[in-house]
Scaffold this active site. Structure first.
Site, PDB file in Angstrom:
ATOM      1  N   LEU A 135       0.827  -1.217   0.000  1.00 47.13           N
ATOM      2  CA  LEU A 135       0.000   0.000   0.000  1.00 47.13           C
ATOM      3  C   LEU A 135       0.853   1.254   0.000  1.00 47.13           C
ATOM      4  CD1 LEU A 135      -2.666  -1.168   2.589  1.00 47.13           C
ATOM      5  CD2 LEU A 135      -2.990  -0.847   0.126  1.00 47.13           C
ATOM      6  N   GLY A 136       2.040   1.141   0.515  1.00 47.46           N
ATOM      7  CA  GLY A 136       2.898   2.314   0.531  1.00 47.46           C
ATOM      8  C   GLY A 136       4.092   2.119   1.425  1.00 47.46           C
ATOM      9  N   GLY A 138       6.788   4.326   4.016  1.00 46.64           N
ATOM     10  CA  GLY A 138       7.083   5.567   4.700  1.00 46.64           C
ATOM     11  C   GLY A 138       8.503   5.532   5.205  1.00 46.64           C
ATOM     12  N   ASN A 139       8.828   6.494   6.027  1.00 42.55           N
ATOM     13  CA  ASN A 139      10.167   6.528   6.600  1.00 42.55           C
ATOM     14  C   ASN A 139      10.402   5.378   7.568  1.00 42.55           C
ATOM     15  OD1 ASN A 139      11.473   8.546   5.361  1.00 42.55           O
ATOM     16  ND2 ASN A 139      10.967  10.125   6.864  1.00 42.55           N
ATOM     17  N   GLY A 176       8.811   2.372   7.733  1.00 42.51           N
ATOM     18  CA  GLY A 176       8.620   1.006   7.270  1.00 42.51           C
ATOM     19  C   GLY A 176       7.670   0.968   6.093  1.00 42.51           C
ATOM     20  N   VAL A 214       3.736  -0.623   4.418  1.00 41.42           N
ATOM     21  CA  VAL A 214       2.387  -1.068   4.761  1.00 41.42           C
ATOM     22  C   VAL A 214       1.869  -1.954   3.628  1.00 41.42           C
ATOM     23  CG1 VAL A 214       0.037  -0.351   5.330  1.00 41.42           C
ATOM     24  CG2 VAL A 214       1.964   1.071   6.036  1.00 41.42           C
ATOM     25  N   LYS A 245       1.292  -2.959   8.931  1.00 40.73           N
ATOM     26  CA  LYS A 245       2.430  -2.036   8.923  1.00 40.73           C
ATOM     27  C   LYS A 245       3.646  -2.749   9.490  1.00 40.73           C
ATOM     28  CE  LYS A 245       3.877   2.556   9.971  1.00 40.73           C
ATOM     29  NZ  LYS A 245       3.390   3.914   9.930  1.00 40.73           N
ATOM     30  N   ASP A 297       1.695  13.020  14.881  1.00 42.58           N
ATOM     31  CA  ASP A 297       2.110  12.879  13.475  1.00 42.58           C
ATOM     32  C   ASP A 297       0.940  13.107  12.520  1.00 42.58           C
ATOM     33  OD1 ASP A 297       3.959  12.493  11.469  1.00 42.58           O
ATOM     34  OD2 ASP A 297       3.977  10.301  11.615  1.00 42.58           O
TER      35      ASP A 297
HETATM   36  P1  ATP Z   1       5.840   8.513   7.275  1.00 41.00           P
HETATM   37  O1  ATP Z   1       6.632   7.281   7.319  1.00 41.00           O
HETATM   38  O2  ATP Z   1       6.659   9.728   7.034  1.00 41.00           O
HETATM   39  O3  ATP Z   1       4.922   8.638   8.454  1.00 41.00           O
HETATM   40  P2  ATP Z   1       3.610   7.600   5.664  1.00 41.00           P
HETATM   41  O4  ATP Z   1       2.534   7.901   6.657  1.00 41.00           O
HETATM   42  O5  ATP Z   1       3.269   7.824   4.230  1.00 41.00           O
HETATM   43  O6  ATP Z   1       4.905   8.458   5.960  1.00 41.00           O
HETATM   44  P3  ATP Z   1       3.383   4.843   6.395  1.00 41.00           P
HETATM   45  O7  ATP Z   1       2.672   5.167   7.664  1.00 41.00           O
HETATM   46  O8  ATP Z   1       4.373   3.752   6.419  1.00 41.00           O
HETATM   47  O9  ATP Z   1       4.116   6.115   5.833  1.00 41.00           O
HETATM   48  O10 ATP Z   1       2.256   4.497   5.321  1.00 41.00           O
HETATM   49  C1  ATP Z   1       2.586   4.296   3.967  1.00 41.00           C
HETATM   50  C2  ATP Z   1       1.323   4.434   3.109  1.00 41.00           C
HETATM   51  O11 ATP Z   1       0.477   3.321   3.317  1.00 41.00           O
HETATM   52  C3  ATP Z   1       0.466   5.640   3.500  1.00 41.00           C
HETATM   53  O12 ATP Z   1       0.862   6.774   2.774  1.00 41.00           O
HETATM   54  C4  ATP Z   1      -0.943   5.193   3.117  1.00 41.00           C
HETATM   55  O13 ATP Z   1      -1.240   5.619   1.812  1.00 41.00           O
HETATM   56  C5  ATP Z   1      -0.885   3.685   3.196  1.00 41.00           C
HETATM   57  N1  ATP Z   1      -1.619   3.196   4.372  1.00 41.00           N
HETATM   58  C6  ATP Z   1      -1.202   3.234   5.657  1.00 41.00           C
HETATM   59  N2  ATP Z   1      -2.104   2.680   6.489  1.00 41.00           N
HETATM   60  C7  ATP Z   1      -3.145   2.282   5.716  1.00 41.00           C
HETATM   61  C8  ATP Z   1      -4.427   1.641   5.983  1.00 41.00           C
HETATM   62  N3  ATP Z   1      -4.794   1.317   7.228  1.00 41.00           N
HETATM   63  N4  ATP Z   1      -5.239   1.405   4.938  1.00 41.00           N
HETATM   64  C9  ATP Z   1      -4.874   1.751   3.688  1.00 41.00           C
HETATM   65  N5  ATP Z   1      -3.704   2.348   3.358  1.00 41.00           N
HETATM   66  C10 ATP Z   1      -2.835   2.612   4.354  1.00 41.00           C
HETATM   67 MG    MG Z   2       1.657   6.840   8.228  1.00 41.39          MG
END
Ligand code: ATP
Ligand code: MG
Length: 327
Positions: free
Chosen positions: A14-15, A17-18, A20, A22, A37, A130
């Site tokens: 799904l994505g 981030g810094n 880890g 998801v 996550k 955050d």
């Molecule tokens: P950072 O690491 O700087 O906080 P971030 O929030 O983008 O950045 P992650 O929290 O790892 O990083 O999330 C990565 C991506 O996964 C998010 O941008 C979001 O689009 C997707 N995501 C996170 N949680 C969910 C969820 N519960 N359902 C659907 N998509 C999600």
């Molecule tokens: Mg996030």
């Protein structure tokens, strides 16, 4: 009812981030779709277990504006946090796909975030820490929920170092080292709302007479709201070593320094919903009150629920489910 990694089937990423990544997963025994996550924690087993214990508070968070929690477990060397899957993703992804978000929708987002923050603080004494568009999630039922709040002090400590990239939503008082309070979340909400309404990160905006600002205009464009995220591991290590010197970061042919941005947040007037007249007065006023630089003057989420724009958003009949079906 304990979650085990073996029971989870990866569906897609799904994505990232810094902290880890998801993944969308299926819990095979129940067929439940979840978001998993994965956070890499470089810490002793005892610390990991402590983090796991602290995360259990999330089992007690029951609120329409907070992502549900299914459980967490250690999968060496990671900690996995399983939560409700939101099928329309995060609001940063949405505006990057469809452009600036209608101000009436932004009003509903503001309401949901304030409700979520008020619940977390009033019921659990949790400060989010955050708030930003990537931590505000949306689904096809038209629900808006916040995720990634700071439940675990140990988790915050363990990954603090990797979170340089999030500093751009940080309030002036936090940048200056003051205690985190619910009002710091309110600042981050204000920045996030401008970003959604304009379809770009607010600090990318330049008053053309300000040459300092236009220096980092290009780097802080909507597609790159986090200037440090693009850093490679090697650059990060360098940055760590030279932390105190204000390292310049290269990106897309532009150069900016994180310190310059942080200084800008501290020293310059806060961004606003502009141009004047494009948005309802009440929305402008709400954002202004989120972005009061003095935290003593800034209101709490609970107080801001009484703001006229939020009251209007509460009764607005805009159909978020219908809106969700348009993208
Ligand atoms: P950072 O690491 O700087 O906080 P971030 O929030 O983008 O950045 P992650 O929290 O790892 O990083 O999330 C990565 C991506 O996964 C998010 O941008 C979001 O689009 C997707 N995501 C996170 N949680 C969910 C969820 N519960 N359902 C659907 N998509 C999600
Ligand atoms: Mg996030």
């Amino acid at each position: 009812h304990d979650l085990r990694n073996e029971d989870l089937k990866d569906l897609r990423e799904l994505g990232q981030g810094n902290g880890g990544s998801v993944k969308k997963v299926e819990h095979l025994p129940t067929g439940t779709i979840m978001a998993k996550k994965i956070v890499l924690i470089d810490a002793k087993p005892s610390v990991r277990k402590q983090i796991l214990r602290e995360l259990q508070i999330m089992h007690d968070c029951h609120c329409d504006y907070i992502i549900s929690f299914y459980g967490a477990f250690i999968s060496d060397p990671n900690i996995c946090i399983c939560m409700e899957y939101m099928d329309k993703g995060s609001l940063d992804g949405i505006y990057k796909k469809i452009g600036p978000i209608d101000i009436d929708v932004v009003g509903k987002v503001a309401l949901a975030v304030l409700e979520g923050l008020t619940y977390l603080y009033d019921v659990h004494r949790i400060i989010h820490r955050d708030i930003k568009p990537s931590n505000i999630l949306f689904n096809s039922k038209g629900q808006v929920k916040i995720c990634d709040f700071g439940v675990s002090g140990e988790l915050i400590n363990s990954i603090a170092d990797t979170f340089v990239g999030t500093s751009t939503y940080m309030s002036p008082e936090r940048i200056q080292g003051a205690q985190y309070t619910v009002k710091s979340d309110v600042w981050s909400l204000g920045i996030s709302l401008i970003e959604l309404a304009l379809g770009r990160f607010p600090f990318a905006e330049s008053s053309s007479d300000d040459s300092d600002l236009s220096d980092f205009e290009g780097t802080l464009s909507p597609s790159r709201p986090h200037p440090t995220i693009s850093l490679t591991r090697e650059q990060k290590d360098k940055k760590k070593k030279r932390k105190s010197k204000g390292v310049s970061l290269q990106g897309g042919g532009m150069t900016m320094s994180i310190l310059e941005l942080l200084q800008h947040i501290v020293n310059e007037p806060a961004p606003r919903l502009t141009p004047e007249g494009r948005f309802p007065r009440e929305a402008e006023d709400f954002v202004d009150s989120c972005l009061l630089k003095d935290p003593d003057a800034r209101k709490t989420p609970k107080d801001l629920l009484k703001h006229s724009w939020i009251e209007r958003s509460r009764t607005a009949t805009i159909d978020l489910e219908a809106w969700a079906s348009t993208f």
